[in-house]
Design an enzyme around this catalytic site. Sequence first.
Site, PDB file in Angstrom:
ATOM      1  CB  SER A  23      -0.847  -0.018   1.048  1.00 47.82           C
ATOM      2  OG  SER A  23      -2.149  -0.633   0.883  1.00 47.82           O
ATOM      3  CB  SER A  62      -4.623   1.150   3.981  1.00 45.78           C
ATOM      4  OG  SER A  62      -3.668   1.145   3.022  1.00 45.78           O
ATOM      5  CE  LYS A  97      -4.517   1.959  -0.409  1.00 41.56           C
ATOM      6  NZ  LYS A  97      -3.979   0.522  -0.353  1.00 41.56           N
TER       7      LYS A  97
END
Length: 484
Positions: A78, A324, A81
Amino acid sequence: MLGIGFLFILLIILPIENDRKSAKDSNNNKHQLKQQVDQFIQQEKALQGAQIGISIRSADTGELQYEHQGDTRLKPASNLKLLTAAAALSVLGEKYRFSTEIHTDGPMKNGMLDGNLYIKGKGDPTLIPSDLDKIAKDLKKRGIRSVKGNIIGDDTWYDAVRLSQDVTWRDEHFHYGSQISALTISPDKDYDTGTVLVKVTPNEKGEKPSIQVEPETDYIQMMNQAQTVSTDEKENLKIEREHGKNSITVEGEIPAGSNVMKEWIAVWEPTNYVLDLLGQALKEHHITWSGETKTGKTPKEAKAVLAYPSMPLEEILVPFMKLSNNGHGEMFVKEMGKVVHDEGSWKKGLDVLRNAADEIGINTDTSVIRDGSGISHVNMIPANEISKLLYEVQKKDWFDAYVHALPVSGENGRMESGTLKKRLSKLNVRAKTGTLGTVSSLSGYLEGKSGETVIFSIIVNNLLDEDDGPEIEDKIVQFIHEHM
């Protein structure tokens, strides 16, 4: 008495000596940091056979202070991101709003709409059931009591591809692998799009636990094959949705007296899920229709009668980064494709993301980017490129919105600390976490012991247990704090 000439020389020499001392101290700190981190990498058992990329930069100059395999491509989980958020802010803007629209294609007379009613989704990742209730109320206020036609859900703002190319069968029934639609809904203000919240409450030993689904919907069917066991036994619950269906099974054991177990489960075909909930809301407000509830495309001649903008992008970034939220990342990608190329697809959206990253100053030629959330095991990016991204975004007008959305270390509330709630509580850290099978990552900003802000990126791959990752990352961040 000192002469003027001597004072002048002294005023020149003192700053030079101070600069030399400062440079010497800085070099000593870098050397000590390198020694400590290098030794830790060599001795940490969980890193044996694994790979770790580390990149540390000055937030003021962008100069690399330390790196270990900093240019090696690794799976970021993640931490990807961070790139998606930067691209979305750059392309769409921090005030950008998604929307949901209501259209009609016929006249209304005496409370009856002689035609179809369309709900057109334009990618709002924050739609929740109360919004559908408001739509029904607003239709009632406009005098609509019945529809002589169909209720049609239009999700054609994006393409019909529901899952990014590397989502596995094991992920697709969990919230982090939910299907992507331009018309979708979340059960609560965590904004996990296209999911229902399943709550399992234990009863007396030997009885089935109670199961509650939020929102209440006939769109899914629950199968309760679980059992309440004695208080000294361990919880062993499994909640799964059958592939291609909306049949959810709860099985296993939950101890009597234990806390309610919660799981967000992705539905199959979220557009129809929205239609089911909208139908419920219309019935509750005594609005009837004679036709079907189905999906379709809003005709060009249809009239827009209501529009509901989302919160601005800068606010959506908070659950995206702090919690997330994978679904948001994929919707941002498709929205960028739609806005720039008039095609809401991963292909076009990822092209836009890469171009935006290049413009920010990131070399995407060294990376592989397959989605907007980081769920793919094929994604690869070097730690040095992530730390460079975090340096470059500081120059952008939207940086305040960007850094505000990052998780904050310590116990500061769920929508403040996010995924860092129980980590690094004694340090001042704003950083994005990442977890994937065999992968863990942490990248962000740290206030060093000297008061200087330091940028860091730590990506660990090939772990036997990804749960070892946070402890490794936190130790390295503590070393950085001590020496910077």
